[in-house]
Design a protein around this motif. Structure first.
Motif, PDB file in Angstrom:
ATOM      1  N   LEU A  12       0.846  -1.320   0.004  1.00 32.03           N
ATOM      2  CA  LEU A  12      -0.117   0.075  -0.149  1.00 32.03           C
ATOM      3  C   LEU A  12       0.737   1.098  -0.101  1.00 32.03           C
ATOM      4  N   ILE A  13       2.044   1.179   0.784  1.00 31.51           N
ATOM      5  CA  ILE A  13       2.792   2.466   0.915  1.00 31.51           C
ATOM      6  C   ILE A  13       3.750   2.916  -0.421  1.00 31.51           C
ATOM      7  N   LEU A  50      -9.023   1.787   0.281  1.00 32.83           N
ATOM      8  CA  LEU A  50      -7.830   2.549   0.811  1.00 32.83           C
ATOM      9  C   LEU A  50      -7.216   3.392  -0.342  1.00 32.83           C
ATOM     10  N   LEU A  51      -7.497   2.984  -1.747  1.00 33.23           N
ATOM     11  CA  LEU A  51      -7.169   3.583  -2.821  1.00 33.23           C
ATOM     12  C   LEU A  51      -8.108   4.069  -4.050  1.00 33.23           C
ATOM     13  N   LEU A  52      -7.969   5.126  -4.500  1.00 39.22           N
ATOM     14  CA  LEU A  52      -8.768   5.281  -5.634  1.00 39.22           C
ATOM     15  C   LEU A  52      -8.149   4.887  -6.910  1.00 39.22           C
ATOM     16  N   PRO A  61      -4.267   7.457  -2.535  1.00 39.48           N
ATOM     17  CA  PRO A  61      -5.089   6.903  -1.183  1.00 39.48           C
ATOM     18  C   PRO A  61      -6.173   7.521  -0.919  1.00 39.48           C
ATOM     19  N   THR A  62      -7.273   7.012  -0.404  1.00 39.14           N
ATOM     20  CA  THR A  62      -8.392   7.646   0.068  1.00 39.14           C
ATOM     21  C   THR A  62      -7.708   8.280   1.421  1.00 39.14           C
ATOM     22  N   ALA A  63      -8.861   8.957   2.160  1.00 38.53           N
ATOM     23  CA  ALA A  63      -8.710   9.495   3.367  1.00 38.53           C
ATOM     24  C   ALA A  63      -8.162   8.487   4.451  1.00 38.53           C
ATOM     25  N   ALA A  64      -8.964   7.334   4.364  1.00 44.45           N
ATOM     26  CA  ALA A  64      -8.880   6.047   5.299  1.00 44.45           C
ATOM     27  C   ALA A  64      -7.397   5.515   4.868  1.00 44.45           C
ATOM     28  N   GLY A  65      -7.123   5.602   3.424  1.00 48.86           N
ATOM     29  CA  GLY A  65      -5.774   4.991   3.034  1.00 48.86           C
ATOM     30  C   GLY A  65      -4.416   5.767   3.457  1.00 48.86           C
ATOM     31  N   ALA A  66      -4.748   7.166   3.396  1.00 47.51           N
ATOM     32  CA  ALA A  66      -3.827   7.900   3.768  1.00 47.51           C
ATOM     33  C   ALA A  66      -3.419   7.943   5.138  1.00 47.51           C
ATOM     34  N   ALA A  67      -4.484   7.784   5.955  1.00 38.25           N
ATOM     35  CA  ALA A  67      -4.285   7.555   7.493  1.00 38.25           C
ATOM     36  C   ALA A  67      -3.564   6.324   7.630  1.00 38.25           C
ATOM     37  N   LEU A  68      -3.824   5.064   7.148  1.00 35.78           N
ATOM     38  CA  LEU A  68      -3.066   4.011   7.153  1.00 35.78           C
ATOM     39  C   LEU A  68      -1.794   4.136   6.717  1.00 35.78           C
ATOM     40  N   GLN A  70       0.306   6.983   6.776  1.00 36.78           N
ATOM     41  CA  GLN A  70       1.222   7.544   7.756  1.00 36.78           C
ATOM     42  C   GLN A  70       1.372   6.659   8.988  1.00 36.78           C
ATOM     43  N   ARG A  71       0.357   5.936   9.320  1.00 33.26           N
ATOM     44  CA  ARG A  71       0.592   5.048  10.492  1.00 33.26           C
ATOM     45  C   ARG A  71       1.580   3.791  10.101  1.00 33.26           C
ATOM     46  N   GLY A  72       1.419   3.390   8.885  1.00 36.77           N
ATOM     47  CA  GLY A  72       1.948   2.066   8.553  1.00 36.77           C
ATOM     48  C   GLY A  72       3.646   2.460   8.440  1.00 36.77           C
ATOM     49  N   ARG A  73       3.798   3.680   7.937  1.00 38.35           N
ATOM     50  CA  ARG A  73       5.384   3.855   7.903  1.00 38.35           C
ATOM     51  C   ARG A  73       6.132   3.713   9.271  1.00 38.35           C
ATOM     52  N   GLN A  74       5.533   4.034  10.064  1.00 40.00           N
ATOM     53  CA  GLN A  74       5.904   3.896  11.513  1.00 40.00           C
ATOM     54  C   GLN A  74       6.032   2.295  12.002  1.00 40.00           C
ATOM     55  N   LEU A  75       4.945   1.777  11.701  1.00 43.89           N
ATOM     56  CA  LEU A  75       5.181   0.124  11.766  1.00 43.89           C
ATOM     57  C   LEU A  75       5.898  -0.500  11.183  1.00 43.89           C
ATOM     58  N   LEU A  76       6.101  -0.200   9.972  1.00 42.61           N
ATOM     59  CA  LEU A  76       7.268  -0.825   9.042  1.00 42.61           C
ATOM     60  C   LEU A  76       8.715  -0.402   9.929  1.00 42.61           C
ATOM     61  N   ARG A  77       8.746   0.878  10.259  1.00 44.88           N
ATOM     62  CA  ARG A  77      10.206   1.193  10.971  1.00 44.88           C
ATOM     63  C   ARG A  77      10.292   0.170  12.199  1.00 44.88           C
ATOM     64  N   ASP A  78       9.199   0.183  13.169  1.00 41.95           N
ATOM     65  CA  ASP A  78       9.309  -0.585  14.286  1.00 41.95           C
ATOM     66  C   ASP A  78       9.630  -2.107  14.045  1.00 41.95           C
TER      67      ASP A  78
END
Length: 303
Positions: A12-13, A50-52, A61-68, A70-78
């Motif tokens: 997705l990212i 999640l995507l248009l 990204p949709t609004a929901a996709g964009a939120a995911l 943003q959060r997903g980048r941190q999850l992948l770093r973790d």
């Protein structure tokens, strides 16, 4: 509901960053149908678009996709940091090691070992417990310690590995006002007030064996198991003590290392007496990550 799939999140990212399914497939080295499957499964799991999709293969990204995203980048770093930490543990570059030893070693010898270890292996944590040799062995056998620094002589213990670490000369520590010979023998010292280690310690047994070999069995004014307290009592004139000269350079180092008790007189013993320290540890297959690095750092300060 199942947890988020990190591979799907990475897809997705990549689409959000590169603007199309095809570009993401190429960047991730995935087949285009796999990229589509990742997104459709992720949307189905979350119950949100999640995507248009655009006509020419583009996507944003949709609004929901964009939120995911943003959060997903941190999850992948973790996740990457967690994987790296596990690898460093597996390689012995990180971990927590529990070590037990006596007060004198903690004050005079161990700080230099820990300083070297922190410089070379900053992710290895050493938890130090101040214990007598017998208590250290008991906790090693119970599994609540990993490594111990113990005074000899001690009988071998099944399941524990023991090797010599260092030899330190025992000295007579005398109050500043005493007139004393250049070398102290058991007869002279037995006639003076004494400060002994606790009678449960290896140091007490070693000291009493030295007196006993010359036919003496003196008693002390006080027995305690804290080296610095003993030196304070000696400095105050309360009595003499027999203690090891603990210094990282061994017996050949500077003859006085008593910054807190400069007034204490030190004299060699006749006959000479040596305190032998050994490293003892659990079987290597039971040691935690980082223990080998601690053992190597200790070995570097042996003598």
């Amino acid at each position: 509901m199942r947890s988020l799939n990190l591979d799907q999140l990475r897809t997705l990212i990549a689409i959000a960053d590169l603007g199309s399914f095809a570009a993401a497939a190429q960047a991730l080295h995935l087949a285009p149908p796999t990229v589509s499957l990742h997104i459709s499964e992720l949307e189905a799991r979350l119950g949100a678009a999640l995507l248009l999709r655009a006509k020419r293969g583009g996507a944003q990204p949709t609004a929901a996709g964009a939120a995911l995203v943003q959060r997903g980048r941190q999850l992948l770093r973790d996740a990457e940091e967690a994987e790296g930490l596990v690898r460093r543990h597996a390689q012995g570059l990180a971990g927590k090691v529990r070590l037990g030893t006596a007060t004198g070693v903690v004050v005079y010898l161990l700080p230099q070992v820990l300083e070297r270890l922190a410089a070379d292996y900053p992710e290895i944590e050493v938890e130090v417990q101040v214990l007598g040799s017998l208590d250290t062995l008991a906790r090693l056998e119970a599994g609540s310690l990993d490594i111990g620094l113990v005074a000899q002589p001690l009988a071998p213990r099944p399941g524990l590995s023991l090797q010599p670490w260092r030899s330190d000369p025992m000295m007579a520590f005398l109050p500043p006002g005493w007139e004393a010979p250049a070398v102290i023998d058991p007869a002279w010292l037995a006639a003076r007030p004494l400060v002994f280690n606790d009678n449960r310690t290896q140091m007490y047994r070693l000291t009493m064996a030295w007196f006993g070999a010359a036919g003496f069995s003196p008693s002390a004014r006080i027995e305690l198991n804290f080296t610095e307290a003993m030196k304070s009592l000696v400095a105050a004139g309360y009595g003499a003590a027999v203690l090891p000269l603990e210094q990282a350079g061994g017996a050949a180092a500077a003859p006085h290392q008593l910054a807190a008790h400069e007034r204490i007189q030190m004299r060699p013993l006749d006959p000479p007496l040596t305190r032998e320290l050994s490293i003892v540890h659990r079987r290597r297959e039971l040691l935690p990550p980082g223990a080998q690095a601690v053992l190597e750092a200790l070995a570097a300060f042996g003598g």
